[in-house]
Motif scaffolding. Structure first.
Motif, PDB file in Angstrom:
ATOM      1  N   ILE A  25      33.217  60.748  63.730  1.00  0.00           N
ATOM      2  CA  ILE A  25      34.333  61.101  64.608  1.00  0.00           C
ATOM      3  C   ILE A  25      34.599  59.924  65.539  1.00  0.00           C
ATOM      4  N   PHE A  26      35.871  59.543  65.631  1.00  0.00           N
ATOM      5  CA  PHE A  26      36.300  58.445  66.479  1.00  0.00           C
ATOM      6  C   PHE A  26      37.350  58.961  67.451  1.00  0.00           C
ATOM      7  N   GLY A  27      37.219  58.590  68.715  1.00  0.00           N
ATOM      8  CA  GLY A  27      38.204  58.979  69.707  1.00  0.00           C
ATOM      9  C   GLY A  27      38.638  57.779  70.530  1.00  0.00           C
ATOM     10  N   SER A  28      39.881  57.776  70.957  1.00  0.00           N
ATOM     11  CA  SER A  28      40.376  56.661  71.760  1.00  0.00           C
ATOM     12  C   SER A  28      41.386  57.158  72.781  1.00  0.00           C
ATOM     13  N   ILE A  29      41.460  56.446  73.921  1.00  0.00           N
ATOM     14  CA  ILE A  29      42.449  56.693  74.959  1.00  0.00           C
ATOM     15  C   ILE A  29      43.126  55.366  75.291  1.00  0.00           C
ATOM     16  N   ASN A  30      44.430  55.353  75.270  1.00  0.00           N
ATOM     17  CA  ASN A  30      45.214  54.164  75.616  1.00  0.00           C
ATOM     18  C   ASN A  30      46.098  54.501  76.815  1.00  0.00           C
ATOM     19  N   TRP A  31      45.926  53.729  77.900  1.00  0.00           N
ATOM     20  CA  TRP A  31      46.657  54.018  79.137  1.00  0.00           C
ATOM     21  C   TRP A  31      47.272  52.739  79.674  1.00  0.00           C
ATOM     22  N   LYS A  32      48.592  52.719  79.726  1.00  0.00           N
ATOM     23  CA  LYS A  32      49.296  51.602  80.341  1.00  0.00           C
ATOM     24  C   LYS A  32      49.478  51.936  81.811  1.00  0.00           C
ATOM     25  N   VAL A  33      48.562  51.433  82.634  1.00  0.00           N
ATOM     26  CA  VAL A  33      48.537  51.797  84.049  1.00  0.00           C
ATOM     27  C   VAL A  33      49.792  51.316  84.765  1.00  0.00           C
ATOM     28  N   SER A  34      50.214  50.108  84.439  1.00  0.00           N
ATOM     29  CA  SER A  34      51.424  49.535  85.040  1.00  0.00           C
ATOM     30  C   SER A  34      52.048  48.580  84.034  1.00  0.00           C
TER      31      SER A  34
END
Length: 222
Positions: free
Chosen positions: A140-149
């Motif tokens: 199982i692979f999980g990822s989070i991508n967040w463009k803060v600014s």
């Protein structure tokens, strides 16, 4: 040099896809023929189910659903099951499926599951996996991508895999856990990236009586 250019491979394949609105389904069949049979050394446990013969037939079904906030896609492949004595019994399965959620612009979360049977063989198959031969992995692979600014973004990845058969330097079922944190700053012509990675995997101890965790950590700035 005497054996140079003595092996040849013939590949035939067909792929068909159908799409309706946000849904796409497809089917693929690939046949490979080698003029010389593969003959791996199967005396070691981790090579017991390596591909061995001249002819390989693989088929798969792919499926996909997409909209802006939620998408699901995957592929499930089938092949004759290869046993340790190379007898063919039943069908082996390999599947990878991904679910992605985008609640807003600049943020997304992805969950990916993969299952590769220990007796699945594919000469030219590729997928996301810890091992390169597309065999014996459930992860199982999980990822989070967040463009803060507009100039700064953060990505986090976590991966877990279980191996039910012996691997190189591992004589029994084992596990792997990996975590990666990536931060990127971009301004005009300047880009700075920092990456921290921690990987833990089980291996045999020196007496080969039990498994021990081995850690690999890295930090990179570029």
């Amino acid at each position: 040099m005497k054996k140079k250019n003595t092996a040849t491979e013939t590949t035939l394949g067909i792929n068909e896809q159908l799409s309706y609105r946000n849904i796409t389904v497809g089917a693929t069949v690939v046949y490979n023929h080698l003029n010389l049979p593969l003959q791996p050394d199967k005396r070691t446990a981790f090579r017991r189910y390596y591909a061995e013969r001249q002819d390989f037939l693989n088929s798969s079904l792919s499926y996909q659903y997409r909209n802006y906030h939620l998408s699901f896609q995957g592929e499930t492949a089938f092949a004759p099951a290869s046993q340790s004595n190379d007898s063919l019994v039943g069908v082996a399965l390999a599947t990878i499926n991904t679910l992605t959620f985008r609640p807003s612009y600049g943020f997304s979360a992805t969950l990916l599951h993969r299952y590769l049977s220990y007796c699945y063989t594919a000469l030219n198959g590729r997928t996301m996996a810890e091992s390169s031969n597309l065999q014996d992995e459930n992860g199982i692979f999980g990822s989070i991508n967040w463009k803060v600014s507009g100039t700064f973004s953060v990505q986090y990845y976590a991966d877990y895999a279980h191996f039910s058969r012996p691997k190189y330097l591992v004589s029994q079922p084992s596990d792997m856990i990996e975590n990666t944190l990536l931060a990127t700053w971009h301004q005009a012509y300047w880009t700075v990236t920092a990456r921290a990675r921690l990987k833990n995997r089980q291996y045999d101890n020196s007496e080969k009586t039990a498994l021990v965790w081995k850690r690999n950590a890295s930090l990179r700035l570029q």
